[in-house]
Design a protein around this motif. Structure first.
Motif, short mmCIF file in Angstrom:
data_model
loop_
_atom_site.label_atom_id
_atom_site.label_comp_id
_atom_site.label_asym_id
_atom_site.label_seq_id
_atom_site.Cartn_x
_atom_site.Cartn_y
_atom_site.Cartn_z
N LEU A 105 0.82 -1.20 0.00
CA LEU A 105 0.00 0.00 0.00
C LEU A 105 0.86 1.25 0.00
N GLN A 106 1.91 1.26 0.79
CA GLN A 106 2.78 2.43 0.82
C GLN A 106 3.48 2.64 -0.52
N LEU A 107 3.89 1.54 -1.14
CA LEU A 107 4.53 1.68 -2.46
C LEU A 107 3.56 2.22 -3.50
N VAL A 108 2.34 1.69 -3.47
CA VAL A 108 1.35 2.15 -4.44
C VAL A 108 1.05 3.63 -4.22
N VAL A 109 0.88 4.04 -2.96
CA VAL A 109 0.62 5.45 -2.68
C VAL A 109 1.79 6.32 -3.10
N SER A 110 3.00 5.84 -2.81
CA SER A 110 4.19 6.62 -3.17
C SER A 110 4.31 6.79 -4.67
N ILE A 111 4.07 5.71 -5.40
CA ILE A 111 4.26 5.77 -6.86
C ILE A 111 3.10 6.48 -7.54
N VAL A 112 1.89 6.04 -7.22
CA VAL A 112 0.72 6.58 -7.93
C VAL A 112 0.40 8.00 -7.48
N PHE A 113 0.35 8.22 -6.18
CA PHE A 113 -0.07 9.53 -5.69
C PHE A 113 1.08 10.54 -5.70
N LEU A 114 2.17 10.21 -5.00
CA LEU A 114 3.25 11.17 -4.87
C LEU A 114 3.87 11.52 -6.21
N GLN A 115 4.27 10.47 -6.97
CA GLN A 115 4.96 10.74 -8.22
C GLN A 115 4.06 11.49 -9.19
N ARG A 116 2.84 11.00 -9.37
CA ARG A 116 1.96 11.65 -10.35
C ARG A 116 1.53 13.03 -9.88
N HIS A 117 1.23 13.17 -8.59
CA HIS A 117 0.79 14.47 -8.09
C HIS A 117 1.91 15.50 -8.21
N PHE A 118 3.09 15.18 -7.70
CA PHE A 118 4.18 16.14 -7.74
C PHE A 118 4.74 16.30 -9.16
N GLN B 251 3.29 22.02 -14.32
CA GLN B 251 2.61 23.32 -14.36
C GLN B 251 3.56 24.45 -13.99
N MET B 252 4.37 24.25 -12.96
CA MET B 252 5.30 25.29 -12.55
C MET B 252 6.37 25.52 -13.61
N THR B 253 6.83 24.45 -14.26
CA THR B 253 7.85 24.60 -15.30
C THR B 253 7.29 25.32 -16.52
N VAL B 254 6.05 25.01 -16.87
CA VAL B 254 5.42 25.70 -18.01
C VAL B 254 5.31 27.20 -17.72
N SER B 255 4.92 27.54 -16.50
CA SER B 255 4.83 28.96 -16.14
C SER B 255 6.20 29.62 -16.20
N MET B 256 7.23 28.91 -15.72
CA MET B 256 8.57 29.47 -15.77
C MET B 256 9.07 29.60 -17.20
N ALA B 257 8.66 28.68 -18.04
CA ALA B 257 9.09 28.73 -19.44
C ALA B 257 8.59 30.02 -20.12
N TYR B 258 7.37 30.49 -19.78
CA TYR B 258 6.86 31.74 -20.33
C TYR B 258 7.73 32.91 -19.89
N ASP B 259 8.15 32.93 -18.63
CA ASP B 259 9.02 34.00 -18.15
C ASP B 259 10.36 33.98 -18.87
N VAL C 243 10.38 25.81 -10.25
CA VAL C 243 9.92 24.87 -11.28
C VAL C 243 9.57 23.49 -10.72
N ALA C 244 9.91 23.22 -9.48
CA ALA C 244 9.66 21.87 -8.95
C ALA C 244 9.16 21.97 -7.52
N VAL C 245 8.22 21.09 -7.20
CA VAL C 245 7.72 21.02 -5.84
C VAL C 245 8.80 20.43 -4.94
N SER C 246 8.91 20.93 -3.75
CA SER C 246 9.90 20.41 -2.82
C SER C 246 9.61 18.94 -2.52
N ASN C 247 10.66 18.20 -2.22
CA ASN C 247 10.49 16.77 -1.91
C ASN C 247 9.56 16.59 -0.72
N PRO C 248 8.64 15.64 -0.81
CA PRO C 248 7.62 15.47 0.25
C PRO C 248 8.18 14.73 1.46
#
Length: 439
Positions: A29-42, A48-56, A152-157
């Protein structure tokens, strides 16, 4: 093949298997949450943050491209770079490529999005986890842009990961305590059953879950019935012994009153043999119904006394040694009877015998070897059955016994939770009898 290998690697104990059943889902369960939720969410937030920075960055590049010269370009981008937290150098040395650690998964998204959206990008440097360094090709030469990695990147959780790990450890500890309380009655039941198989009665009361209580109650009922049967058998054979010895005594008295002669002597031999048969049969029947409780004894001292008694009886027996130190738990009278039968068997068929012992953490192995003819390997199992005499020449008139010595020794060994093994003595060439008892 794989499943057989996996089966050999899995725990054999109930504790290990139950813990595996609980821990494996938690880890999964922890592996699934880490891979599916953390990786995909972050990863999505990083995109999104990198795209915004790319415009700047594209805006800075556009200001540079429209300037007439380098001083004009630096002056144009200075006002925009400060609020965007950008450090700009123009011109710089040419650098190309991508630099990032292989475990930097969010950096992979940053590199992909920047190269797709910022024109003229030649270098993306993510070696420093705190900042991003870029080299872009412009009409005034290569330009370096440096900005914080947090743009451009979310801090490590870390907090979430630590919380997940702490929660998993806490749940595992709670599950372990629960499992221990549930499995302890099963362990106590197993110890009581094992002790009863060795001739010891441990106090036991059913506890735990309903199924475990039912198994414990069934064990107590079975133990009570077996004890009752042993007691009844002992009483029955005691009565038989009395009933048989009384007419045998009358026969001996009647024979003593007859005049001496060949027929009277033959009848006396028959009566003596009948007495021996009765004694042997009762000895075999009462092998498990001993009146002595198991004791913790020193095997070396016990065997020394046994060999000394055998030598006083005229047997050529030697104690060669005891390998190992410590105490072993056994019923002295029963074990003495088993070893005396083995030594008597050696005395009938060999000139000399040797006794030795080996102690391990779990067993006591007593070895009796002789220089007699031995027993063929194909008939050693048959020799352990009661009333079996392998030598056709061994008849009752020869006084060679009734075939109960090895059977009694094997029965006593089983009563101690062990076995009697027959083999060939490598040193003496005769029979090698190994009495293995649970220590």
């Amino acid at each position: 093949m794989f499943f057989q290998w996996l089966k050999r690697k899995l725990p054999y104990g109930l504790y290990g298997r139950a813990a595996l059943i609980l821990i494996l889902p938690v880890v999964t369960l922890q592996l699934v949450v880490s891979i599916v939720f953390l990786q995909r969410h972050f990863e999505g937030a990083t995109r999104q943050m990198t795209v915004s920075m790319a415009y700047d960055l594209s805006y800075i590049v556009a200001l540079t491209e429209t300037a007439e010269d380098v001083p004009t370009a630096l002056a144009a981008i200075a006002a925009a770079a400060e609020p965007l937290r950008l450090a700009v150098l123009l011109p710089v040395d040419v650098e190309a490529g991508t630099r990032r650690d292989f475990w930097d998964f969010s950096g992979r998204v940053v590199v992909r999005e920047l190269r797709a959206r910022v024109k003229g990008l030649t270098l993306v440097d993510l070696d420093d986890a705190r900042e991003v360094r870029l080299i872009l090709a412009t009409r005034h030469g290569p330009m370096q842009l440096v900005f914080p990695r947090s743009r451009v990147a979310v801090s490590n959780p870390h907090q979430l990961l630590v919380l997940m790990l702490a929660t998993g450890l806490l749940m595992t500890f709670v599950a372990y305590v629960f499992l221990r309380n549930q499995l302890r009655p099963i362990t106590r039941l197993a110890k009581a059953a094992e002790a009863f198989g060795m001739g010891r009665v441990l106090p036991y009361s059913p506890r735990g879950a309903t199924e475990v209580r039912a198994a414990g109650a069934a064990f107590l009922d079975m133990r009570a019935r077996i004890e009752q049967q042993i007691e009844q058998r002992t009483l029955m054979f005691s009565g038989i012994s009395h009933d048989l010895r009384t007419p045998l005594t009358r026969l001996r008295l009647g024979l003593s009153m007859l005049p001496p002669g060949p027929e009277a002597a033959a009848m006396e031999r028959d009566v003596r043999e009948m007495g021996g048969l009765v004694d042997s049969f009762l000895d075999f029947a009462q092998a498990e119904a001993t009146d002595t409780a198991p004791e913790a004894r020193d095997p070396a001292e016990f065997l020394a006394e046994l060999v000394a008694d055998a030598r006083r009886a005229g047997q050529e027996v030697t104690l060669t040694g005891v390998d190992g130190e410590g105490l072993a738990t056994f019923r002295p009278d029963a074990l003495r009877r088993a070893l005396e039968n083995l030594l008597a068997n050696a005395a009938r068929h060999a000139a000399r015998a040797e006794v030795s012992a080996q102690l391990t953490d779990e067993t006591l192995c007593i070895i009796v070897e002789d220089d007699g003819p031995g027993i063929p390997a194909a008939r050693r199992g048959e020799a352990l059955r009661p009333f079996t005499r392998l030598d056709p020449a061994r008849n009752q008139n020869a006084g060679q016994g009734v075939g109960l010595g090895l059977a009694i020794a094997a029965d006593i060994a089983r009563g101690h939770g062990g076995e009697l093994h027959l083999g060939e003595s490598a040193r003496l060439g005769g029979l090698r009898a190994e009495l293995v008892l649970a220590r």
